[in-house]
Structures are given as structure tokens and as C-alpha cells.
Scaffold this motif. Structure first.
Motif, PDB file in Angstrom:
ATOM      1  N   GLY A 181      11.255  -2.859 -12.748  1.00  0.00           N
ATOM      2  CA  GLY A 181      12.533  -3.371 -12.274  1.00  0.00           C
ATOM      3  C   GLY A 181      13.138  -4.472 -13.110  1.00  0.00           C
ATOM      4  N   SER A 182      12.508  -4.818 -14.216  1.00  0.00           N
ATOM      5  CA  SER A 182      13.034  -5.879 -15.072  1.00  0.00           C
ATOM      6  C   SER A 182      14.130  -5.340 -15.991  1.00  0.00           C
ATOM      7  CB  SER A 182      11.924  -6.474 -15.938  1.00  0.00           C
ATOM      8  OG  SER A 182      10.932  -7.077 -15.138  1.00  0.00           O
ATOM      9  N   PRO A 183      15.047  -6.192 -16.428  1.00  0.00           N
ATOM     10  CA  PRO A 183      16.010  -5.775 -17.462  1.00  0.00           C
ATOM     11  C   PRO A 183      15.282  -5.531 -18.776  1.00  0.00           C
ATOM     12  CG  PRO A 183      16.190  -8.121 -17.064  1.00  0.00           C
ATOM     13  CD  PRO A 183      15.257  -7.582 -16.022  1.00  0.00           C
ATOM     14  N   CYS A 184      15.924  -4.817 -19.671  1.00  0.00           N
ATOM     15  CA  CYS A 184      15.256  -4.484 -20.924  1.00  0.00           C
ATOM     16  C   CYS A 184      16.254  -4.307 -22.062  1.00  0.00           C
ATOM     17  CB  CYS A 184      14.437  -3.200 -20.762  1.00  0.00           C
ATOM     18  SG  CYS A 184      15.426  -1.708 -20.504  1.00  0.00           S
ATOM     19  N   VAL A 185      15.717  -4.272 -23.254  1.00  0.00           N
ATOM     20  CA  VAL A 185      16.479  -3.937 -24.449  1.00  0.00           C
ATOM     21  C   VAL A 185      15.842  -2.698 -25.045  1.00  0.00           C
ATOM     22  CG1 VAL A 185      17.389  -4.737 -26.660  1.00  0.00           C
ATOM     23  CG2 VAL A 185      16.771  -6.399 -24.886  1.00  0.00           C
ATOM     24  N   MET A 186      16.647  -1.689 -25.336  1.00  0.00           N
ATOM     25  CA  MET A 186      16.145  -0.501 -26.022  1.00  0.00           C
ATOM     26  C   MET A 186      16.631  -0.532 -27.464  1.00  0.00           C
ATOM     27  SD  MET A 186      16.751   3.583 -25.296  1.00  0.00           S
ATOM     28  CE  MET A 186      15.313   3.810 -24.256  1.00  0.00           C
ATOM     29  N   ALA A 187      15.705  -0.452 -28.411  1.00  0.00           N
ATOM     30  CA  ALA A 187      16.040  -0.482 -29.835  1.00  0.00           C
ATOM     31  C   ALA A 187      15.583   0.808 -30.488  1.00  0.00           C
ATOM     32  CB  ALA A 187      15.371  -1.681 -30.511  1.00  0.00           C
ATOM     33  N   LYS A 231      21.473 -12.855 -28.206  1.00  0.00           N
ATOM     34  CA  LYS A 231      21.181 -13.576 -26.969  1.00  0.00           C
ATOM     35  C   LYS A 231      22.355 -13.480 -25.994  1.00  0.00           C
ATOM     36  CE  LYS A 231      17.890 -16.747 -29.104  1.00  0.00           C
ATOM     37  NZ  LYS A 231      17.612 -18.122 -29.571  1.00  0.00           N
ATOM     38  N   GLU A 232      23.577 -13.468 -26.524  1.00  0.00           N
ATOM     39  CA  GLU A 232      24.750 -13.273 -25.658  1.00  0.00           C
ATOM     40  C   GLU A 232      24.709 -11.885 -25.020  1.00  0.00           C
ATOM     41  OE1 GLU A 232      29.568 -12.534 -25.958  1.00  0.00           O
ATOM     42  OE2 GLU A 232      28.479 -13.256 -27.713  1.00  0.00           O
ATOM     43  N   ALA A 233      24.363 -10.879 -25.816  1.00  0.00           N
ATOM     44  CA  ALA A 233      24.308  -9.513 -25.306  1.00  0.00           C
ATOM     45  C   ALA A 233      23.291  -9.383 -24.183  1.00  0.00           C
ATOM     46  CB  ALA A 233      23.970  -8.548 -26.436  1.00  0.00           C
ATOM     47  N   GLY A 234      22.194 -10.130 -24.271  1.00  0.00           N
ATOM     48  CA  GLY A 234      21.159 -10.055 -23.253  1.00  0.00           C
ATOM     49  C   GLY A 234      21.356 -10.981 -22.074  1.00  0.00           C
ATOM     50  N   SER A 235      22.457 -11.725 -22.083  1.00  0.00           N
ATOM     51  CA  SER A 235      22.664 -12.719 -21.026  1.00  0.00           C
ATOM     52  C   SER A 235      23.239 -12.134 -19.747  1.00  0.00           C
ATOM     53  CB  SER A 235      23.599 -13.824 -21.534  1.00  0.00           C
ATOM     54  OG  SER A 235      24.898 -13.305 -21.804  1.00  0.00           O
ATOM     55  N   GLN A 236      23.798 -10.933 -19.806  1.00  0.00           N
ATOM     56  CA  GLN A 236      24.397 -10.321 -18.627  1.00  0.00           C
ATOM     57  C   GLN A 236      23.301  -9.844 -17.687  1.00  0.00           C
ATOM     58  OE1 GLN A 236      27.903  -7.887 -19.224  1.00  0.00           O
ATOM     59  NE2 GLN A 236      27.129  -6.354 -17.802  1.00  0.00           N
ATOM     60  N   GLU A 237      23.318 -10.320 -16.450  1.00  0.00           N
ATOM     61  CA  GLU A 237      22.246 -10.015 -15.511  1.00  0.00           C
ATOM     62  C   GLU A 237      22.388  -8.633 -14.889  1.00  0.00           C
ATOM     63  OE1 GLU A 237      21.968 -13.110 -12.643  1.00  0.00           O
ATOM     64  OE2 GLU A 237      21.409 -14.650 -14.101  1.00  0.00           O
ATOM     65  N   GLU A 238      23.612  -8.105 -14.843  1.00  0.00           N
ATOM     66  CA  GLU A 238      23.835  -6.789 -14.263  1.00  0.00           C
ATOM     67  C   GLU A 238      24.612  -5.920 -15.227  1.00  0.00           C
ATOM     68  OE1 GLU A 238      25.729  -7.140 -10.496  1.00  0.00           O
ATOM     69  OE2 GLU A 238      24.075  -8.215  -9.550  1.00  0.00           O
ATOM     70  N   GLY A 239      24.279  -4.629 -15.229  1.00  0.00           N
ATOM     71  CA  GLY A 239      25.021  -3.691 -16.049  1.00  0.00           C
ATOM     72  C   GLY A 239      24.354  -3.391 -17.372  1.00  0.00           C
ATOM     73  N   SER A 240      25.141  -2.810 -18.252  1.00  0.00           N
ATOM     74  CA  SER A 240      24.688  -2.420 -19.577  1.00  0.00           C
ATOM     75  C   SER A 240      25.592  -3.053 -20.617  1.00  0.00           C
ATOM     76  CB  SER A 240      24.736  -0.891 -19.712  1.00  0.00           C
ATOM     77  OG  SER A 240      24.578  -0.484 -21.058  1.00  0.00           O
ATOM     78  N   ALA A 277      31.657   3.349 -32.968  1.00  0.00           N
ATOM     79  CA  ALA A 277      30.348   3.952 -32.734  1.00  0.00           C
ATOM     80  C   ALA A 277      29.459   2.966 -31.990  1.00  0.00           C
ATOM     81  CB  ALA A 277      29.697   4.341 -34.058  1.00  0.00           C
ATOM     82  N   VAL A 278      28.700   3.477 -31.033  1.00  0.00           N
ATOM     83  CA  VAL A 278      27.727   2.663 -30.313  1.00  0.00           C
ATOM     84  C   VAL A 278      26.455   2.604 -31.161  1.00  0.00           C
ATOM     85  CG1 VAL A 278      26.366   2.421 -28.226  1.00  0.00           C
ATOM     86  CG2 VAL A 278      28.700   3.325 -28.097  1.00  0.00           C
ATOM     87  N   THR A 279      26.007   1.413 -31.448  1.00  0.00           N
ATOM     88  CA  THR A 279      24.824   1.238 -32.286  1.00  0.00           C
ATOM     89  C   THR A 279      23.547   1.440 -31.468  1.00  0.00           C
ATOM     90  OG1 THR A 279      24.620  -1.136 -31.892  1.00  0.00           O
ATOM     91  CG2 THR A 279      26.106  -0.452 -33.661  1.00  0.00           C
ATOM     92  N   GLY A 280      22.412   1.459 -32.172  1.00  0.00           N
ATOM     93  CA  GLY A 280      21.140   1.758 -31.525  1.00  0.00           C
ATOM     94  C   GLY A 280      20.422   0.568 -30.937  1.00  0.00           C
ATOM     95  N   LEU A 281      21.147  -0.289 -30.241  1.00  0.00           N
ATOM     96  CA  LEU A 281      20.545  -1.425 -29.547  1.00  0.00           C
ATOM     97  C   LEU A 281      21.264  -1.569 -28.212  1.00  0.00           C
ATOM     98  CD1 LEU A 281      18.333  -3.569 -30.107  1.00  0.00           C
ATOM     99  CD2 LEU A 281      20.151  -5.116 -30.837  1.00  0.00           C
ATOM    100  N   TYR A 282      20.534  -1.354 -27.116  1.00  0.00           N
ATOM    101  CA  TYR A 282      21.142  -1.278 -25.793  1.00  0.00           C
ATOM    102  C   TYR A 282      20.467  -2.270 -24.853  1.00  0.00           C
ATOM    103  CZ  TYR A 282      21.886   3.335 -27.929  1.00  0.00           C
ATOM    104  OH  TYR A 282      22.179   4.360 -28.798  1.00  0.00           O
TER     105      TYR A 282
END
Length: 225
Positions: free
Chosen positions: A86-92, A108-117, A156-161
Motif C-alpha cells: 500500500g505504499s507509494p512507489c516509483v517505477m523506473a 523530489k518534487e515529482a515524488g511529493s504528491q501524496e495522491e495520484g500519478s 512523450a511520457v518518459t520511463g519514470l513513473y
């Protein structure tokens, strides 16, 4: 990259002075990640473990999961459900490289959002090779299409989500695409439809390279990390 990949996994081929896979690991470290689940196929796991190990040399804790068949990037999140708990994650993706001044702050800004993608997007002249996000006049995402045959947008969406804790559950509700995969674009489209997809455009001096093919690899210049 065949025949180079006949005897070694693509992500272990060298890009400059290190295996390709080490570059996205740098991106994860810069994002603040400490625990990594490396998803690979059964045949390549021994080589991955020999090269990456347990991650302690970089201050990481690396575990491994097996994807028996190539069922898509979103399927990787299903495999990671118990690991994430149930934790948030980063897919690379293992063949994407990010580099440039200000990159740690952006990640770090990209990972700061607590909800969503949150996805990173870049203008490309090859939209048919990637998932493409269509933006409206105010820069808000309105559609994501995987490898469109006709250009709908240059982003294009890059490969880091970056995903919140719902990602494995949402991925499990996806239907396979025509190529039999659970597409990451479909997962992000689900977040878009519920209003929780954020797109961060990449601009110079931050650069992105997809080195998954010989042609794309020839478009990049040496850099140091």
C-alpha cells in the motif's frame, strides 16, 4: 540490440562506463528511494544478482521478483503488490537515462504528491515509439495513447513513473492491449480519468534518453554521472 542481447540482458549492456541499469538506479537514488524491487525474467535473474547484488554498495536494499512472461509494465506493479503493502512507489524502466542540473530537486518534487500519478514528459520527434500524453491549452493532460500511429501530440511520457498506493489495484483492473500486455499508459489513463494525473514537462538543462534500441542510443552524447 540483437545479437548483443543473445547472451546478456539488454539492461546489463554497457552505456559509457557502467551497465545500462545503473543509470535508472541513480535516478531512483536521487528520488530518495532506499528500497528497490528489481523485476526480471527467470533466465536473467542470476546475472542481475551478480551485477546489482543486494544494493548495499549504494545504500539501497534490493530485492528481486520474477515476471515469467512479458505481460507489460503495469503487470510489474501487480507483482509488486505484496512488496509495496500500500505504499507509494516509483517505477523506473531499465533503459531510461535522466541527467542535468536541477534533476534531484525535480525528482523530489515529482515524488511529493501524496495522491495520484506523476509522469515526466518531454517533446520528441518520435511519438510513435512511446506513450504520448495529449495536453490542453493550459497544459493539463486530457488523454494518453500508447505508441500512436498518428501523432496526436509531441509530448512523450518518459520511463519514470510516480504512483500512490493504489497503483497495483488499478493495474489489476486493466485489460490486456492488442499485444497482450497491461500497458502503463492504460494505468496512467485511469489516473487521468479520476483527475489525479500530474504531468511535469522536462526542459533543458535536464535531459532524457531512451537507450532501448541501437538507433536511439546513437542519438546521445557521453556524459558523466
Amino acid at each position: 540490440l540483437f545479437p548483443a542481447t543473445a547472451g546478456i540482458n539488454k539492461h546489463l549492456l554497457p552505456v559509457w562506463d557502467r551497465p545500462m541499469l545503473f543509470h535508472p538506479l541513480v535516478s531512483l537514488i536521487l528520488s530518495g528511494v532506499k528500497e528497490v524491487l528489481l523485476i526480471t525474467n527467470p533466465a536473467d535473474r542470476p546475472a542481475m544478482e551478480r551485477v546489482v547484488g543486494d544494493g548495499s554498495q549504494w545504500g539501497l536494499k534490493v530485492d528481486y521478483a520474477l515476471q515469467e512472461q512479458p505481460l507489460g509494465l503495469a503487470h510489474g506493479l501487480i507483482l509488486a503488490k505484496d512488496y509495496l503493502q500500500g505504499s507509494p512507489c516509483v517505477m523506473a524502466l531499465g533503459d531510461n537515462i535522466f541527467h542535468g542540473h536541477g534533476l534531484p530537486d525535480l525528482l523530489k518534487e515529482a515524488g511529493s504528491q501524496e495522491e495520484g500519478s506523476t509522469v515526466l514528459a518531454v517533446i520528441t520527434d518520435r511519438p510513435h515509439e512511446f506513450g504520448v500524453v495529449k495536453l490542453d491549452g493550459s497544459g493539463q493532460p486530457i488523454e494518453i495513447v500508447e505508441k500512436p500511429q498518428h501523432a496526436i501530440n509531441p509530448w512523450a511520457v518518459t520511463g519514470l513513473y510516480f504512483f500512490d498506493g493504489r497503483a497495483p489495484e488499478i493495474a489489476s483492473r486493466l485489460k490486456p492491449s492488442e499485444r497482450g500486455e497491461l500497458e502503463i499508459s492504460g494505468l496512467n489513463q485511469s489516473y487521468l480519468e479520476d483527475g489525479s494525473l500530474r504531468v511535469i514537462p522536462l526542459h533543458s538543462p535536464i535531459h532524457w534518453w531512451d537507450v532501448g534500441s541501437a538507433a536511439s542510443s546513437q542519438r546521445i552524447a557521453p556524459l558523466s554521472l
